[in-house]
Write a protein that holds these residues in place. Structure first.
Motif, PDB file in Angstrom:
ATOM      1  N   VAL A 287       0.864  -1.174   0.000  1.00 45.47           N
ATOM      2  CA  VAL A 287       0.000   0.000   0.000  1.00 45.47           C
ATOM      3  C   VAL A 287       0.905   1.229   0.000  1.00 45.47           C
ATOM      4  CG1 VAL A 287      -1.782   1.289   1.227  1.00 45.47           C
ATOM      5  CG2 VAL A 287      -1.819  -1.220   1.243  1.00 45.47           C
ATOM      6  N   ILE A 288       0.718   2.105  -0.981  1.00 45.02           N
ATOM      7  CA  ILE A 288       1.568   3.297  -1.126  1.00 45.02           C
ATOM      8  C   ILE A 288       0.733   4.535  -0.838  1.00 45.02           C
ATOM      9  CG2 ILE A 288       3.103   4.587  -2.640  1.00 45.02           C
ATOM     10  CD1 ILE A 288       3.134   1.970  -4.400  1.00 45.02           C
ATOM     11  N   VAL A 289       1.113   5.267   0.188  1.00 47.21           N
ATOM     12  CA  VAL A 289       0.475   6.547   0.500  1.00 47.21           C
ATOM     13  C   VAL A 289       1.352   7.658  -0.075  1.00 47.21           C
ATOM     14  CG1 VAL A 289      -0.318   8.105   2.303  1.00 47.21           C
ATOM     15  CG2 VAL A 289      -0.564   5.632   2.604  1.00 47.21           C
ATOM     16  N   SER A 290       0.794   8.406  -1.011  1.00 48.54           N
ATOM     17  CA  SER A 290       1.540   9.496  -1.654  1.00 48.54           C
ATOM     18  C   SER A 290       1.028  10.831  -1.127  1.00 48.54           C
ATOM     19  CB  SER A 290       1.364   9.432  -3.175  1.00 48.54           C
ATOM     20  OG  SER A 290       1.971  10.538  -3.800  1.00 48.54           O
ATOM     21  N   VAL A 291       1.893  11.555  -0.423  1.00 46.57           N
ATOM     22  CA  VAL A 291       1.522  12.866   0.117  1.00 46.57           C
ATOM     23  C   VAL A 291       1.773  13.903  -0.978  1.00 46.57           C
ATOM     24  CG1 VAL A 291       1.886  14.554   1.943  1.00 46.57           C
ATOM     25  CG2 VAL A 291       2.168  12.109   2.419  1.00 46.57           C
ATOM     26  N   ALA A 292       0.694  14.399  -1.557  1.00 47.61           N
ATOM     27  CA  ALA A 292       0.782  15.337  -2.680  1.00 47.61           C
ATOM     28  C   ALA A 292       0.463  16.744  -2.193  1.00 47.61           C
ATOM     29  CB  ALA A 292      -0.169  14.922  -3.795  1.00 47.61           C
TER      30      ALA A 292
ATOM     31  N   LEU B 127       2.069   8.981  -8.853  1.00 47.35           N
ATOM     32  CA  LEU B 127       1.888   7.797  -8.016  1.00 47.35           C
ATOM     33  C   LEU B 127       1.869   6.529  -8.855  1.00 47.35           C
ATOM     34  CD1 LEU B 127       1.283   6.363  -5.369  1.00 47.35           C
ATOM     35  CD2 LEU B 127      -1.102   7.108  -5.569  1.00 47.35           C
ATOM     36  N   MET B 128       1.209   6.565  -9.992  1.00 49.03           N
ATOM     37  CA  MET B 128       1.140   5.386 -10.858  1.00 49.03           C
ATOM     38  C   MET B 128       2.526   5.000 -11.382  1.00 49.03           C
ATOM     39  SD  MET B 128      -2.366   6.447 -12.895  1.00 49.03           S
ATOM     40  CE  MET B 128      -2.792   4.927 -13.726  1.00 49.03           C
ATOM     41  N   LEU B 129       3.328   6.005 -11.732  1.00 46.44           N
ATOM     42  CA  LEU B 129       4.682   5.712 -12.219  1.00 46.44           C
ATOM     43  C   LEU B 129       5.543   5.107 -11.118  1.00 46.44           C
ATOM     44  CD1 LEU B 129       5.440   8.851 -14.425  1.00 46.44           C
ATOM     45  CD2 LEU B 129       4.951   6.527 -15.202  1.00 46.44           C
ATOM     46  N   TYR B 130       5.395   5.603  -9.903  1.00 46.43           N
ATOM     47  CA  TYR B 130       6.172   5.050  -8.793  1.00 46.43           C
ATOM     48  C   TYR B 130       5.772   3.600  -8.510  1.00 46.43           C
ATOM     49  CZ  TYR B 130       7.975   4.314  -4.084  1.00 46.43           C
ATOM     50  OH  TYR B 130       8.617   3.796  -2.986  1.00 46.43           O
ATOM     51  N   ALA B 131       4.486   3.306  -8.623  1.00 53.65           N
ATOM     52  CA  ALA B 131       3.994   1.968  -8.285  1.00 53.65           C
ATOM     53  C   ALA B 131       4.236   0.955  -9.390  1.00 53.65           C
ATOM     54  CB  ALA B 131       2.492   2.041  -7.978  1.00 53.65           C
ATOM     55  N   GLN B 132       4.380   1.413 -10.625  1.00 52.89           N
ATOM     56  CA  GLN B 132       4.406   0.502 -11.770  1.00 52.89           C
ATOM     57  C   GLN B 132       5.399  -0.657 -11.669  1.00 52.89           C
ATOM     58  OE1 GLN B 132       6.545   1.304 -15.013  1.00 52.89           O
ATOM     59  NE2 GLN B 132       5.537  -0.177 -16.326  1.00 52.89           N
ATOM     60  N   PRO B 133       6.676  -0.415 -11.289  1.00 57.84           N
ATOM     61  CA  PRO B 133       7.616  -1.544 -11.268  1.00 57.84           C
ATOM     62  C   PRO B 133       7.510  -2.431 -10.035  1.00 57.84           C
ATOM     63  CG  PRO B 133       8.753   0.491 -10.726  1.00 57.84           C
ATOM     64  CD  PRO B 133       7.351   0.867 -11.015  1.00 57.84           C
TER      65      PRO B 133
END
Length: 376
Positions: free
Chosen positions: A169-174, A241-247
Motif C-alpha cells: 500500500v503506497i500513500v503518496s503525500v501530494a 503515483l502510478m509511475l512510482y507503483a508501476q515496477p
C-alpha cells in the motif's frame, strides 16, 4: 697667581670631561639595555609567531581531515541513495530501474529536462517490489478534517497475512504543507508500525519541482481558475503515483484517501482477477465512483500515464479514463453500438462495489461532497 689660576682651569676641564664621560657611558648603557630589551621582544615575537604558525598548520591539517571526512560521507550517502534508486526489479518480466519509469515526464514537461533524477522526496518504508498488487492512495491536506487513518485501517486490516505479504500500500503525500506531511508520517508510524516494518506500507512525498510553473500549488478561493488548477494538479498527482507503483507489482489498484473497503475485498479482487474473468481486460472497476477502485495491469500503466499527461489540462482524470478507451479500443468507422458491446468485455465493472466514498470535506478547500456508490 697665574699658575694657580691655570691649575684651577685644568681641574675644572678635567671635572667636566669626567662628567661628560660618565654621562656618555650612562647613555650608552641605557641604549644597550634598550637594545637588549628590544632584541628580547623580537625573539619573543618570533617564538609566538612560530607557535602560531604551528597551531595554524595543525588547524589546517584538522580542517583537511574534516573536509575529507565530510566529502567521504557525502559520497557514501550519494552512492547509497543511487543504489537504492537504481536497484533492479523484475516485477513485469523485464529488467528496468525504478528511476527509469519517471523519464517519460521529461517529454511532457520541459522544465524537468534539467533535473538529473526524478524521484519522491520522502520514502518511508521498505520499498517492497515483486508483489502481485500495489494499492495507491494519494492524499492532500483537507484542513481540520482527515479520513486517511480510517481509510488505511479499512484497507490494511481487511487483508489476510498472506495477502498483506503479496501486496504493498503506497500513500503518496501530494501536498507542500510540511505540517501535513509530518502529521501523515507520525500517524502512520504510530498506528501502522507492523505494516511499515513488514514492508506492506510505504509513504512517499511528491517533489515540488515536479509540477509545471503554470500550476498554482495552493488554492485559497473557490473560483473557476482555482478549481481548474486543483483538477489539473489532481491528474498530475495520480500520474506520479502510478509511475512510482508501476515496477512494484503485476497489478495496480487506485484508491483515494477518503474511502472504506468491504470485508474480504482483497480476496474478492484476487479471485475475480485470477478466476472470474479472462486476462483480456483493459481495466476493472471495483467502484463506480470517479477514479476509486480502478484496477490496471502494471504493464499498461505507462500508456495510461502518457494519455493522461497529453490531456491533463482538459479534463478530470476519471473522464480521461473514458476517453482513452474510445481512442485505443474503438476502431475508426466502427459503430458506437459495436464499440459499446466490446466495452462490456474489456472494461469490466464488478458488482457489488467493494469501496465506498465516505469523505464529506473535499480536498478542494471549502467544498463539501456527498457522493455515494449505490452498488456498495
Amino acid at each position: 697667581m697665574r699658575p694657580k689660576r691655570g691649575n684651577v682651569l685644568v681641574a675644572l676641564a678635567a671635572v667636566m670631561l669626567f662628567s661628560f664621560s660618565c654621562f656618555c657611558i650612562s647613555r650608552l648603557t641605557q641604549t644597550s639595555n634598550q637594545l637588549i630589551n628590544c632584541r628580547n621582544h623580537i625573539l619573543e615575537f618570533k617564538e609566538k609567531m612560530l607557535l602560531l604558525k604551528n597551531k595554524t598548520e595543525r588547524n589546517r591539517q584538522e580542517l583537511i581531515k574534516a573536509l575529507s571526512k565530510i566529502k567521504y560521507e557525502m559520497t557514501q550517502r550519494k552512492n547509497t541513495s543511487v543504489n537504492l534508486v537504481e536497484k533492479k526489479v523484475n516485477t513485469l518480466g523485464k529488467n528496468e530501474t525504478v528511476s527509469d519509469t519517471f523519464e517519460i515526464l521529461k517529454f511532457f514537461f520541459p522544465h524537468l529536462r534539467k533535473v538529473g533524477r526524478i524521484y519522491p522526496d520522502v520514502i518511508f518504508g521498505k520499498k517492497r517490489t515483486g508483489v502481485s498488487f500495489a494499492l495507491g492512495i494519494s492524499t492532500v491536506n483537507r484542513g481540520n478534517q482527515s479520513y486517511l487513518s480510517q481509510t488505511l485501517n479499512s484497507v490494511v486490516s481487511r487483508m489476510s497475512p498472506s495477502e498483506e505479504k503479496d501486496s504493498v500500500v503506497i500513500v503518496s503525500v501530494a501536498d507542500r504543507n510540511e505540517d501535513y506531511l509530518k502529521y501523515v508520517v507520525d500517524m502512520i508510524t504510530k498506528r501502522f508500525k507492523r505494516q511499515l516494518k513488514s514492508g506492506s506500507l510505504e509513504v512517499i512525498s511528491i517533489p515540488a519541482f515536479f509540477y509545471p510553473n503554470i500550476l498554482p500549488l495552493t488554492q485559497s478561493t473557490e473560483d473557476s481558475g482555482k478549481l481548474e488548477s486543483w483538477r489539473i494538479k489532481q491528474v498530475l498527482d495520480f500520474c506520479f503515483l502510478m509511475l512510482y507503483a508501476q515496477p512494484k507489482a503485476m497489478y495496480y489498484l487506485q484508491l483515494e484517501d477518503d474511502i472504506i473497503a468491504k470485508k474480504m475485498y482483497f480476496t474478492k479482487i484476487t479471485d475475480f482477477v485470477h478466476n472470474g474473468t479472462s486476462n483480456n481486460w483493459f481495466y476493472i472497476e471495483f467502484s463506480i465512483l470517479g477514479f476509486i477502485g480502478k484496477l490496471f495491469k502494471s504493464e499498461d500503466l505507462t500508456d495510461f500515464v502518457r494519455f493522461f499527461l497529453m490531456f491533463y489540462k482538459d479534463k478530470p482524470i476519471d473522464l480521461l479514463l473514458g476517453d482513452i478507451f474510445q481512442v485505443k479500443m474503438c476502431d475508426p468507422g466502427e459503430t458506437p453500438e459495436k464499440c459499446a458491446e466490446r466495452n462490456k468485455h474489456i472494461r469490466i465493472r464488478y458488482k457489488p462495489s467493494l469501496f465506498q466514498h465516505v469523505g464529506i470535506q473535499s480536498s478542494f478547500p471549502g467544498r463539501e461532497q456527498y457522493s455515494k456508490d449505490i452498488y456498495y
